[in-house]
Design an enzyme around this catalytic site. Structure first.
Site, mmCIF file in Angstrom:
data_model
loop_
_atom_site.group_PDB
_atom_site.id
_atom_site.type_symbol
_atom_site.label_atom_id
_atom_site.label_comp_id
_atom_site.label_asym_id
_atom_site.label_seq_id
_atom_site.Cartn_x
_atom_site.Cartn_y
_atom_site.Cartn_z
ATOM 1 N N SER A 1 66.797 42.365 32.005
ATOM 2 C CA SER A 1 66.198 43.544 31.362
ATOM 3 C C SER A 1 66.300 44.758 32.284
ATOM 4 O O SER A 1 66.240 44.618 33.505
ATOM 5 C CB SER A 1 64.701 43.316 31.081
ATOM 6 O OG SER A 1 64.488 42.164 30.304
ATOM 7 N N ASN B 1 63.934 50.122 36.373
ATOM 8 C CA ASN B 1 63.983 48.917 37.198
ATOM 9 C C ASN B 1 64.831 47.846 36.520
ATOM 10 O O ASN B 1 64.832 47.723 35.292
ATOM 11 C CB ASN B 1 62.557 48.378 37.392
ATOM 12 C CG ASN B 1 62.519 47.125 38.254
ATOM 13 O OD1 ASN B 1 63.168 47.062 39.296
ATOM 14 N ND2 ASN B 1 61.790 46.111 37.819
ATOM 15 N N GLY C 1 71.980 43.922 47.826
ATOM 16 C CA GLY C 1 72.596 45.165 47.354
ATOM 17 C C GLY C 1 73.808 44.973 46.472
ATOM 18 O O GLY C 1 74.622 45.884 46.331
ATOM 19 N N SER C 2 73.927 43.810 45.835
ATOM 20 C CA SER C 2 75.097 43.627 44.950
ATOM 21 C C SER C 2 75.007 44.563 43.745
ATOM 22 O O SER C 2 76.035 45.037 43.249
ATOM 23 C CB SER C 2 75.234 42.164 44.503
ATOM 24 O OG SER C 2 74.185 41.795 43.654
ATOM 25 N N ASN C 3 73.805 44.851 43.307
ATOM 26 C CA ASN C 3 73.666 45.808 42.194
ATOM 27 C C ASN C 3 73.919 47.236 42.647
ATOM 28 O O ASN C 3 74.476 48.038 41.898
ATOM 29 C CB ASN C 3 72.288 45.669 41.543
ATOM 30 C CG ASN C 3 72.225 44.434 40.672
ATOM 31 O OD1 ASN C 3 72.809 44.406 39.596
ATOM 32 N ND2 ASN C 3 71.569 43.389 41.163
ATOM 33 N N HIS D 1 65.423 43.853 36.074
ATOM 34 C CA HIS D 1 64.628 42.627 36.221
ATOM 35 C C HIS D 1 65.413 41.431 35.667
ATOM 36 O O HIS D 1 65.929 41.496 34.551
ATOM 37 C CB HIS D 1 63.286 42.776 35.495
ATOM 38 C CG HIS D 1 62.371 41.620 35.760
ATOM 39 N ND1 HIS D 1 61.669 41.498 36.935
ATOM 40 C CD2 HIS D 1 62.092 40.515 35.031
ATOM 41 C CE1 HIS D 1 60.973 40.366 36.904
ATOM 42 N NE2 HIS D 1 61.211 39.757 35.760
ATOM 43 N N ASP E 1 56.606 45.396 36.151
ATOM 44 C CA ASP E 1 57.593 44.864 35.193
ATOM 45 C C ASP E 1 57.161 45.007 33.736
ATOM 46 O O ASP E 1 57.508 44.174 32.884
ATOM 47 C CB ASP E 1 57.885 43.373 35.498
ATOM 48 C CG ASP E 1 58.493 43.180 36.877
ATOM 49 O OD1 ASP E 1 59.170 44.108 37.355
ATOM 50 O OD2 ASP E 1 58.283 42.112 37.476
ATOM 51 N N MET F 1 62.186 45.281 46.221
ATOM 52 C CA MET F 1 61.160 44.247 46.097
ATOM 53 C C MET F 1 59.804 44.692 46.646
ATOM 54 O O MET F 1 59.214 44.039 47.493
ATOM 55 C CB MET F 1 61.640 42.964 46.805
ATOM 56 C CG MET F 1 63.002 42.478 46.336
ATOM 57 S SD MET F 1 63.131 42.270 44.544
ATOM 58 C CE MET F 1 62.325 40.697 44.366
ATOM 59 N N ARG F 2 59.341 45.813 46.136
ATOM 60 C CA ARG F 2 58.009 46.292 46.527
ATOM 61 C C ARG F 2 57.183 46.565 45.269
ATOM 62 O O ARG F 2 57.716 47.090 44.285
ATOM 63 C CB ARG F 2 58.109 47.613 47.319
ATOM 64 C CG ARG F 2 58.859 47.539 48.616
ATOM 65 C CD ARG F 2 58.225 46.627 49.640
ATOM 66 N NE ARG F 2 56.839 46.967 49.954
ATOM 67 C CZ ARG F 2 55.980 46.112 50.516
ATOM 68 N NH1 ARG F 2 56.348 44.884 50.788
ATOM 69 N NH2 ARG F 2 54.752 46.502 50.787
HETATM 70 C C1 GRF Z 1 68.414 41.138 41.250
HETATM 71 O O1 GRF Z 1 68.480 39.872 40.652
HETATM 72 C C2 GRF Z 1 67.367 41.993 40.598
HETATM 73 O O2 GRF Z 1 67.222 41.755 39.236
HETATM 74 C C3 GRF Z 1 66.126 41.539 41.329
HETATM 75 O O3 GRF Z 1 66.544 41.399 42.659
HETATM 76 C C4 GRF Z 1 67.931 41.045 42.686
HETATM 77 C C5 GRF Z 1 68.631 42.001 43.608
HETATM 78 O O4 GRF Z 1 69.938 41.611 43.911
HETATM 79 N N1 GRF Z 1 65.045 42.459 41.133
HETATM 80 P P1 GRF Z 1 70.902 42.560 44.757
HETATM 81 O O5 GRF Z 1 70.162 42.956 46.022
HETATM 82 O O6 GRF Z 1 71.234 43.752 43.912
HETATM 83 O O7 GRF Z 1 72.109 41.742 45.067
#
Ligand code: GRF
Length: 194
Positions: free
Chosen positions: A139, A110, A14-16, A112, A148, A95-96
């Site tokens: 991307s 999404n 969940g860093s994003n 990627h 993707d 990741m599904r």
């Molecule tokens: C990211 O690298 C994203 O591009 C990929 O999964 C990772 C998720 O990282 N699809 P986080 O859970 O947001 O830290």
């Protein structure tokens, strides 16, 4: 004031998600307030759930293991999203593999970790690192029925100066944490239908 609601779907660290919560959530851009109105996670043990709590947000856990098919899982996710007035759904490390039950009904983007259309799939970071490409990248694309493969919205690349896989990965995440929030803001403040 115009408020636009987003849903964020994630599976792990969940860093994003955290980058979205820090840089986008509750903030006003060009007179539009962007609000994270819904969080969905398919993994009850995901670290992202704790990250969200620090921002006072609860996550709806929809565990894919509780569903007999991808379609049934997707239907549960779509039904949850449709309970809210969501303008845009963000797959941030979700990741599904999604079926048309999701892709035909939800307007989503999404993130990627490669320069699409290269290195699709779940191992994009290691696949791109082990390739002979002299650049890596990130991307953001519209979600379509093909994995993707939806229309690319934003990309950012970097030169292969990094020597280790760990450095490569770190560089990708650093770029992701900027590119995804920036793209969300761009879409929601530009596209009148978003
Ligand atoms: C990211 O690298 C994203 O591009 C990929 O999964 C990772 C998720 O990282 N699809 P986080 O859970 O947001 O830290």
């Amino acid at each position: 004031m115009v408020v636009k609601n987003i849903a964020v779907l994630f599976s792990g660290s969940g860093s994003n998600l955290q980058a979205i919560l820090e840089k986008v959530h509750g903030k006003i851009f060009k007179g539009i307030k962007i609000n994270v109105a819904l969080l969905i996670c398919n993994n009850p043990d995901a670290k992202g759930i704790e990250r969200a709590k620090k921002f006072g947000l609860d996550t709806v856990v929809i565990n894919h293991k509780d569903y007999a098919s991808r379609e049934e899982f997707d239907k549960a996710v779509v039904d949850e999203i449709n309970k809210y007035s969501i303008d845009l759904t963000i797959l941030a490390g979700f990741m599904r593999i999604l079926t048309p039950i999701f892709t035909d009904n939800i307007k989503a983007i999404n993130l990627h970790p490669s320069i699409l259309p290269l290195f699709k799939g779940a191992h994009a970071i290691t696949d791109s690192y082990h390739s002979d490409m002299q650049i890596g990248g990130v991307s953001v694309h519209w979600v379509s029925s093909e994995l993707d493969a939806g229309e690319i919205i934003a990309q950012k690349t970097f030169a292969r100066k990094t020597k280790t896989l760990q450095e490569w990965e770190k560089k990708i995440h650093k770029i992701e944490h900027k590119l995804l929030p920036k793209t969300i803001i761009k879409i929601l403040t530009k596209d009148k239908n978003a």
